[in-house]
Design a protein around this motif. Sequence first.
Motif, PDB file in Angstrom:
ATOM      1  N   TYR A 272       0.873   4.366   0.947  1.00  0.00           N
ATOM      2  CA  TYR A 272       2.021   3.771   1.637  1.00  0.00           C
ATOM      3  C   TYR A 272       1.634   2.634   2.574  1.00  0.00           C
ATOM      4  O   TYR A 272       2.424   2.262   3.449  1.00  0.00           O
ATOM      5  CB  TYR A 272       2.785   4.859   2.389  1.00  0.00           C
ATOM      6  N   ARG A 273       0.465   2.061   2.378  1.00  0.00           N
ATOM      7  CA  ARG A 273       0.100   0.892   3.173  1.00  0.00           C
ATOM      8  C   ARG A 273       0.708  -0.356   2.531  1.00  0.00           C
ATOM      9  O   ARG A 273       0.021  -1.279   2.080  1.00  0.00           O
ATOM     10  CB  ARG A 273      -1.421   0.796   3.296  1.00  0.00           C
ATOM     11  N   THR A 274       2.014  -0.329   2.497  1.00  0.00           N
ATOM     12  CA  THR A 274       2.772  -1.370   1.792  1.00  0.00           C
ATOM     13  C   THR A 274       2.663  -2.722   2.496  1.00  0.00           C
ATOM     14  O   THR A 274       2.647  -3.762   1.847  1.00  0.00           O
ATOM     15  CB  THR A 274       4.240  -0.956   1.679  1.00  0.00           C
ATOM     16  N   ARG A 275       2.611  -2.703   3.805  1.00  0.00           N
ATOM     17  CA  ARG A 275       2.474  -3.944   4.569  1.00  0.00           C
ATOM     18  C   ARG A 275       1.157  -4.633   4.218  1.00  0.00           C
ATOM     19  O   ARG A 275       1.099  -5.847   4.025  1.00  0.00           O
ATOM     20  CB  ARG A 275       2.539  -3.631   6.059  1.00  0.00           C
ATOM     21  N   GLU A 276       0.106  -3.839   4.123  1.00  0.00           N
ATOM     22  CA  GLU A 276      -1.211  -4.369   3.774  1.00  0.00           C
ATOM     23  C   GLU A 276      -1.228  -4.868   2.333  1.00  0.00           C
ATOM     24  O   GLU A 276      -1.801  -5.923   2.026  1.00  0.00           O
ATOM     25  CB  GLU A 276      -2.270  -3.282   3.967  1.00  0.00           C
TER      26      GLU A 276
ATOM     27  N   ILE B 260       1.152  -6.100   0.496  1.00  0.00           N
ATOM     28  CA  ILE B 260       1.920  -7.314   0.230  1.00  0.00           C
ATOM     29  C   ILE B 260       1.404  -8.517   1.014  1.00  0.00           C
ATOM     30  O   ILE B 260       1.558  -9.666   0.579  1.00  0.00           O
ATOM     31  CB  ILE B 260       3.427  -7.089   0.520  1.00  0.00           C
ATOM     32  N   THR B 261       0.747  -8.312   2.182  1.00  0.00           N
ATOM     33  CA  THR B 261       0.338  -9.443   3.019  1.00  0.00           C
ATOM     34  C   THR B 261      -1.174  -9.535   3.246  1.00  0.00           C
ATOM     35  O   THR B 261      -1.665 -10.575   3.692  1.00  0.00           O
ATOM     36  CB  THR B 261       0.995  -9.362   4.412  1.00  0.00           C
ATOM     37  N   GLY B 262      -1.917  -8.443   3.020  1.00  0.00           N
ATOM     38  CA  GLY B 262      -3.337  -8.419   3.344  1.00  0.00           C
ATOM     39  C   GLY B 262      -3.621  -8.058   4.783  1.00  0.00           C
ATOM     40  O   GLY B 262      -4.783  -7.906   5.176  1.00  0.00           O
ATOM     41  N   PHE B 263      -2.584  -7.878   5.597  1.00  0.00           N
ATOM     42  CA  PHE B 263      -2.744  -7.534   7.012  1.00  0.00           C
ATOM     43  C   PHE B 263      -2.917  -6.026   7.158  1.00  0.00           C
ATOM     44  O   PHE B 263      -2.091  -5.259   6.677  1.00  0.00           O
ATOM     45  CB  PHE B 263      -1.515  -8.006   7.790  1.00  0.00           C
ATOM     46  N   THR B 264      -3.989  -5.595   7.850  1.00  0.00           N
ATOM     47  CA  THR B 264      -4.329  -4.180   7.926  1.00  0.00           C
ATOM     48  C   THR B 264      -3.938  -3.518   9.241  1.00  0.00           C
ATOM     49  O   THR B 264      -4.252  -2.344   9.458  1.00  0.00           O
ATOM     50  CB  THR B 264      -5.845  -3.979   7.722  1.00  0.00           C
ATOM     51  N   GLY B 265      -3.278  -4.225  10.143  1.00  0.00           N
ATOM     52  CA  GLY B 265      -2.873  -3.638  11.414  1.00  0.00           C
ATOM     53  C   GLY B 265      -1.894  -2.497  11.231  1.00  0.00           C
ATOM     54  O   GLY B 265      -1.247  -2.346  10.184  1.00  0.00           O
ATOM     55  N   SER B 266      -1.744  -1.677  12.283  1.00  0.00           N
ATOM     56  CA  SER B 266      -0.916  -0.477  12.191  1.00  0.00           C
ATOM     57  C   SER B 266       0.557  -0.732  12.472  1.00  0.00           C
ATOM     58  O   SER B 266       1.371   0.192  12.377  1.00  0.00           O
ATOM     59  CB  SER B 266      -1.430   0.586  13.175  1.00  0.00           C
ATOM     60  N   ALA B 267       0.915  -1.943  12.829  1.00  0.00           N
ATOM     61  CA  ALA B 267       2.323  -2.248  13.115  1.00  0.00           C
ATOM     62  C   ALA B 267       2.629  -3.675  12.687  1.00  0.00           C
ATOM     63  O   ALA B 267       1.777  -4.560  12.790  1.00  0.00           O
ATOM     64  CB  ALA B 267       2.626  -2.059  14.600  1.00  0.00           C
ATOM     65  N   GLY B 268       3.843  -3.879  12.236  1.00  0.00           N
ATOM     66  CA  GLY B 268       4.262  -5.201  11.801  1.00  0.00           C
ATOM     67  C   GLY B 268       5.451  -5.090  10.867  1.00  0.00           C
ATOM     68  O   GLY B 268       5.659  -4.056  10.227  1.00  0.00           O
ATOM     69  N   THR B 269       6.249  -6.124  10.803  1.00  0.00           N
ATOM     70  CA  THR B 269       7.440  -6.149   9.960  1.00  0.00           C
ATOM     71  C   THR B 269       7.298  -7.229   8.911  1.00  0.00           C
ATOM     72  O   THR B 269       6.906  -8.361   9.228  1.00  0.00           O
ATOM     73  CB  THR B 269       8.698  -6.418  10.811  1.00  0.00           C
TER      74      THR B 269
END
Length: 592
Positions: free
Chosen positions: A40-44, A46-55
């Motif tokens: 479920y690291r969907t943010r990572e 789609i964007t490559g960003f591995t931080g724990s928060a972000g929209t």
Amino acid sequence: MSNVDSRIRSVQTYLKEHDLSALYISGTDVHLGEYVPERYRTREWITGFTGSAGTVIVTADECHLWVDSRYYIQGELQTAGTSVTLHLQGMDTVLPPFEWVASKSIDTLAVDGTTLSVDDLRNLEKKLTGCSTQVVVVDDVLDPLWEGRPASPFSQIREIPVQIAGKKRKDKIAEMRELMAEKGTDAMVITTLDDIAWVTNLRGRDLPYTPVFYSYLIITSDEVLLFTDSDRFDEVVLKSVSEDLTVLPYESFMEKLSDIAGKSTCVYLGTSQTAVNVYDAVKEKAAVFEEAIQISTYEKAKKNQREIEGFRRAHYLDGIALVRFLSYLDRTEEKLDEITVAQRLEDFRKKSNEYLFPSFAPIAGFGPHGAMEHYSASPESSSVLEGNSLLVLDTGGQYVSGTTDVTRTILFGEATEEMKRDYTLVLKGNIALSKARFPKGTCGYQLDILARQFLWNRGLTYRHGTGHGVGYGLSVHEGPFRISPHAIEVPLEPGHVMSDEPGLYRRDQYGIRIETLVTVFEEGVTEFGPFYSFEVLTLCPYERRLIEPSLLSDEELALLNAYHQWVYDELSRYLDDKETQWLRETTLPIEK
């Protein structure tokens, strides 16, 4: 084309094929947790960003990522060379994500109903009221597009003995049923993993930092159903668990939920903790008793006496590790950076055979990085600890007996007068909150000013909360109460464990945060009713070289010296000679 851009294009193709204008990606999972497994690291993804928060919002032609001040540097580094547009949330010219959506000609915004809570959907629809954007609930859009997507986590499940839990599983279930009856409901659905782990006295390792396991729980008047794979249990644990509940396959949850809802008159749900698809499945078949927070969340937060004893034990062990580490840090000639300094502290924690693993990703911010409040070091950004500046070191551990979370600000080199003044003002706030006495019914927001007052008096402040709840061998961030300026109407009660963490952050210079954990206890009863106080749990000296005694009152100085003497008395007998000498010098009484 980069992997990130290729993935963005696949999502944009999906949007066009399904006549959707944009997709909102929250980065959470089906249990709405703070920490999520690889699947479920969907943010990572789609964007490559591995931080724990972000929209993330993907439109037909663009991909946008919003990050807060913790991740400005990391976000820039990890999205460089991609088509991701980065928004530094909190900057004056940056619109928050949904205000940005409202400002654009976006007809339909798709949201994943399996990873969005009922309350979040309602709030999103409210924010978009008055604009032309329509919110459309969809299933997991990314699943058919994510080639080689990781499977759901699968770890062994262990049982917490009653000597550690303090209460039997069957007694907790009985209490849940009593509370359900009071609310007139005959079924309760629990989807939050830490609540399930608490009710069942079970722990897993499906997520980083939090010892929980993927599952659902349904409690009715005559049965208790735990949805997780039975292969996770060894024979002994499965036999014990089966005395109190029935284990069913995780994948059968939605079908069984629909069946139970059809037989129930009223089903209890926490709308801030339940995904939209689960809510809709119940609503289709039965009446729903809605509260934002689950009953189990309130009960879990009130630690029993055995749990409090476990917290004391965990902080005792953590204190030994912290003091050994700080003594080493004061003497070492090793060249450390933000990543390796956190690793060294982890090494000292590992010396205890009761230590399990970190309770969250360590925060080590040196100099300007410490001013980012919750900065996360990466190999690309990690600063070497050298020169005259401050290190904000925020770490914690999961122990057999409980969970810790502690922040100390450490001086490297020489301190300026401004550093000393700032540190002492933060320390005064930390002390003021920890010594608070307050009547029953007091909420966290009513105490928040105690920690901020000395900063406010000088035109200074910090923008994060002052205190969060802490789980018992569970999530380091736990509700439903908080200490912050926000009016959360949840009174503090005996057994609540929380952080006391005021701070001050000077942009591009340094940060300061001091965090100790405290627990609420009933001090006594007056003619005006019960009065509560805090017991400090954390055992770790403050940064003596940053304390300006002239700014402390006689009472504050006495409390500070008493705390340091307590730390020395409790920990010194477990240290070697060099460590004991360091601790003695660090905790000597401070005089004006």
